[in-house]
Design an enzyme around this catalytic site. Sequence first.
Site, PDB file in Angstrom:
ATOM      1  N   ASP A 158      -1.171  -1.259 -16.029  1.00 65.55           N
ATOM      2  CA  ASP A 158      -1.590  -2.242 -15.287  1.00 65.55           C
ATOM      3  C   ASP A 158      -0.140  -3.020 -14.756  1.00 65.55           C
ATOM      4  OD1 ASP A 158      -3.531  -3.546 -13.765  1.00 65.55           O
ATOM      5  OD2 ASP A 158      -4.096  -4.972 -15.404  1.00 65.55           O
ATOM      6  N   LYS A 257      -6.916  -2.652  -5.559  1.00 61.62           N
ATOM      7  CA  LYS A 257      -7.979  -3.379  -6.380  1.00 61.62           C
ATOM      8  C   LYS A 257      -8.122  -4.764  -5.575  1.00 61.62           C
ATOM      9  CE  LYS A 257      -4.825  -4.441  -9.844  1.00 61.62           C
ATOM     10  NZ  LYS A 257      -4.482  -4.136 -11.473  1.00 61.62           N
ATOM     11  N   HIS A 270     -13.626 -12.062 -15.440  1.00 60.20           N
ATOM     12  CA  HIS A 270     -13.382 -11.819 -16.688  1.00 60.20           C
ATOM     13  C   HIS A 270     -14.412 -12.708 -17.642  1.00 60.20           C
ATOM     14  CE1 HIS A 270      -9.333 -10.809 -15.529  1.00 60.20           C
ATOM     15  NE2 HIS A 270      -9.589  -9.797 -16.524  1.00 60.20           N
ATOM     16  N   ASP A 343     -13.591  -1.482 -12.520  1.00 60.01           N
ATOM     17  CA  ASP A 343     -12.917  -2.691 -13.132  1.00 60.01           C
ATOM     18  C   ASP A 343     -13.371  -2.629 -14.721  1.00 60.01           C
ATOM     19  OD1 ASP A 343     -11.039  -4.571 -13.995  1.00 60.01           O
ATOM     20  OD2 ASP A 343     -11.564  -5.855 -12.250  1.00 60.01           O
TER      21      ASP A 343
END
Length: 442
Positions: A158, A257, A270, A343
């Site tokens: 990432d 993304k 999250h 994700d």
Amino acid sequence: MPRIRHGVVMLALLVTGCSSVSPAAVSPAASPAASSAAPSSAAPSPSGAGSPSASPAARPSADRAERTLAAMSLRDKVAQLFTIVVWGPKAGAASKENEARYGVATPAEVVEKFRPGGVILFDWAGNVSGAGQVAALTTGLREAAARSGEAPLMIGVDQENGLVSRLKPLVTKLPGASQIGATGKTANARDVARVTGTELRDLGISLDFAPVADVNINPRNPVIGPRAYGSDPKKVAAMVGAAVDGFQEAGVASVAKHFPGHGDTSVDSHTGLPVITHSKAQWRKLDAPPFRTAIEHGVDAIMSAHVVMPKLDPAGDPATLSPRILTGLLREELGFDGVISTDALDMAGVRKKYGDTEVAVRAVLAGADILLMPPNLPKAYDAVLDAVKSGRISERRIDESVLRILRLKDKRGVFGPIHTDPGALRSAAHLRIAERVFAAAG
């Protein structure tokens, strides 16, 4: 669980790409969240949405992906869909985290046991301490995969630069997306992506979960913000297209993304489930342009968002679990035939409505190819395998995803010899590019 040739259990890792939070309070059964998818031994030729149609001349290495798929068992094909994290700096280094999650101690043993499609590296997992160390780790992991199965291992990271930079101590320090967007020059986006991709390749990393294709139109957005190129859809689209070009020049896979767009949220997926009320017309105008442009530039993969867009899918499911969004909009309306990654499946945004095992099944049914970082890998694997055996998911559907993954690996040289060059990082040429773009950003 998947089995190796002598009956040892095997499963899947794969590459990741979203941004991840710190694992400070995570229990051994759950991995840290990340931001930033009738059995027979021979695989049928996939058909339907996203099926390959290119001729052998147009796709010279397609035979290798198809041959590999045909040689794989159902168990190993299901295993290819998953992505997980391994803990430790060396392929042969023991870690209690690996023992708690996977029942074996070393990263190499995890790969040999579970036959992953890929691995994603994180600094918080102890994977990053030096350039030579990372190159040795990626080499050791790929060698472990070669010992245990037909499909090679793709390793991802990432590395967006800026706010999300997993390899910060090792690679050339480059500006983040918002700084690049501020320069107004797409050449800067291309150059930064090319430098990033080249240095990842030198470390043995074949996939970057970047660029961010979200249009940051909500100033209260707690999770995207400076990770986006800006707030103007046309300008963001141009930057995203240029970044995809740069990654391709470097020979590294890129992942746009977070589809269908995470830019207009005031909730971090999250920790919660964001809801975006854009109409389909608004989505086409505000959110879709960067993804459409990424596809036009040949982006390798697209990552889903754990966001609810009720006017795109009234069922109220997050996009990661929505057939209307992943298959209807991304595959059919935008015509994307590459790899779709979820994700991270350990994020709160996707775990609120269904149990963790059901989430994995629904993501495949929605159209995802890569299932990223499930909270409990063995249970998620068993759930998908059981869904295939029961007929809820067809083996043909699994074959479609695995063939996309294998073709991506072939395209990016993962089937080939293992080469790394950690001494090439932070070259004078790369430092000059970084200096120039930082200066242009002001």
